[in-house]
Each structure stands twice: as C-alpha cells, then as structure tokens.
Design a protein around this motif. Sequence first.
Motif, PDB file in Angstrom:
ATOM      1  N   LYS A 287       0.827  -1.209   0.000  1.00 23.58           N
ATOM      2  CA  LYS A 287       0.000   0.000   0.000  1.00 23.58           C
ATOM      3  C   LYS A 287       0.861   1.259   0.000  1.00 23.58           C
ATOM      4  O   LYS A 287       0.560   2.238  -0.693  1.00 23.58           O
TER       5      LYS A 287
ATOM      6  N   ASP B  38       0.810   4.117  -2.811  1.00 21.53           N
ATOM      7  CA  ASP B  38       0.564   5.518  -2.467  1.00 21.53           C
ATOM      8  C   ASP B  38       1.670   6.405  -3.028  1.00 21.53           C
ATOM      9  O   ASP B  38       1.421   7.537  -3.441  1.00 21.53           O
TER      10      ASP B  38
ATOM     11  N   GLN C 127      -3.779  -0.991 -10.449  1.00 21.38           N
ATOM     12  CA  GLN C 127      -3.242  -1.770  -9.326  1.00 21.38           C
ATOM     13  C   GLN C 127      -2.828  -3.186  -9.730  1.00 21.38           C
ATOM     14  O   GLN C 127      -1.740  -3.651  -9.371  1.00 21.38           O
TER      15      GLN C 127
END
Length: 202
Positions: free
Chosen positions: A46, A50, A65
């Motif tokens: 994650k 980000d 993703q």
Amino acid sequence: MPNQTKIEKNMPLHRCGWVSSDPIYLAYHDNEWGVPELDSRALFAKLCLDGQQAGLSWLTILKKQQNFEQAFYQFDPEKISKMGPADVDRLMQDSGIIRNKLKIESVIKNAKVFLAIEASQPFSDFIWQFTDGRTVINAWEDFRQAPTSTDASKAMSKALKKHGFNFVGETICYAFMQAVGMVNDHEVGCHCYERTCELAIK
C-alpha cells in the motif's frame, strides 16, 4: 407503510464526499479504505502504491493496481529487492503502470529498506508506532474538514526517509494512514463509519 419501507430500503447509501460513482472507487471505499491493516507485506504494498500516486489521482492508481502487482511480483519485497537496471528499463516500456523512472526505482529501493527494517522488527509494528498501535477515530461531518497531514504523518515521513524510503512525504503518509485504518476519516454520515469504528484497533 409498505411503500415507505420499500423506499427506505432502496435509498442510496451515503458515502464520503470524495468518492465518485466509478465502481472501482466505490468498491475500494466500501471494502478497504479505513479498515485496519496489520499485515506487514500488505502495508508495504500500500505504501508503494501511495508513492505512485504522487501528482496523480488515486483512482488512476487503483485502475492500474493489478498491473503494478504483476510488474512487481505481487509486491514481494524479496523478489523486488533483486530487480536491477534491466528491470527498470523493461518496466519503463510497460504502459500498464506509471512509467516514471524515479517511481519505479523507488519501489526497488523501498523493498530493500523494508527488508532491513523487518530484520529488526515487524514492519507493521514500525508503522503503527506512530499512532501508538491504535486507530485515531475522528468525527468529520465533511471529508474536507480532515487534514492533509498531522504530527503523526510528519513523524512517519521523517522516520521512513531516515531509513531510506522514497516518495513518503507527510501528505502521502497521511493518505496512507487513512487508507490502512490508522486513522478513521470516514464522514460520520457515511455508511462505513460505524463499521470502521467497530474494527478500529483500540
């Protein structure tokens, strides 16, 4: 009365104001955003995603993703850490991801730093120390009331950079904290607010 009940049941769910009608965004908001994540590998993935967002919308990253996961071995830090210049050149030709050399190289560097931190403590413990291992529960009426950075996200950013992480500024760190449930910034009227409060680490 039966008609009134039917209308109530069919009323649209109230969600945070930042969510668009895109199905990918809706699913992310409803099922992932603000849910506490304690798995070190998932936190690493994650944080890398980000970092890819810098200068772009989160929806852009969400739509890519799966491509990122494929490109970076499902964010396996051991495998990523072994990637070299040839891999960077190859990924620079991959239209399924963000073709930014610095961002691609940052994932490789961050994987090496992740492994170094993991050698001394679980990455999850390192990350969650910035909220004392608990979820900060806020109560915003409007998502725009939430800050873009806090003392905690600044401290996290500083610590990550000191270890060698890239693309981990205080704003990225706060967005990360919101996403992984270190902070509950769902609007109080959002249908996810009570559930994420119940799931909060206390």
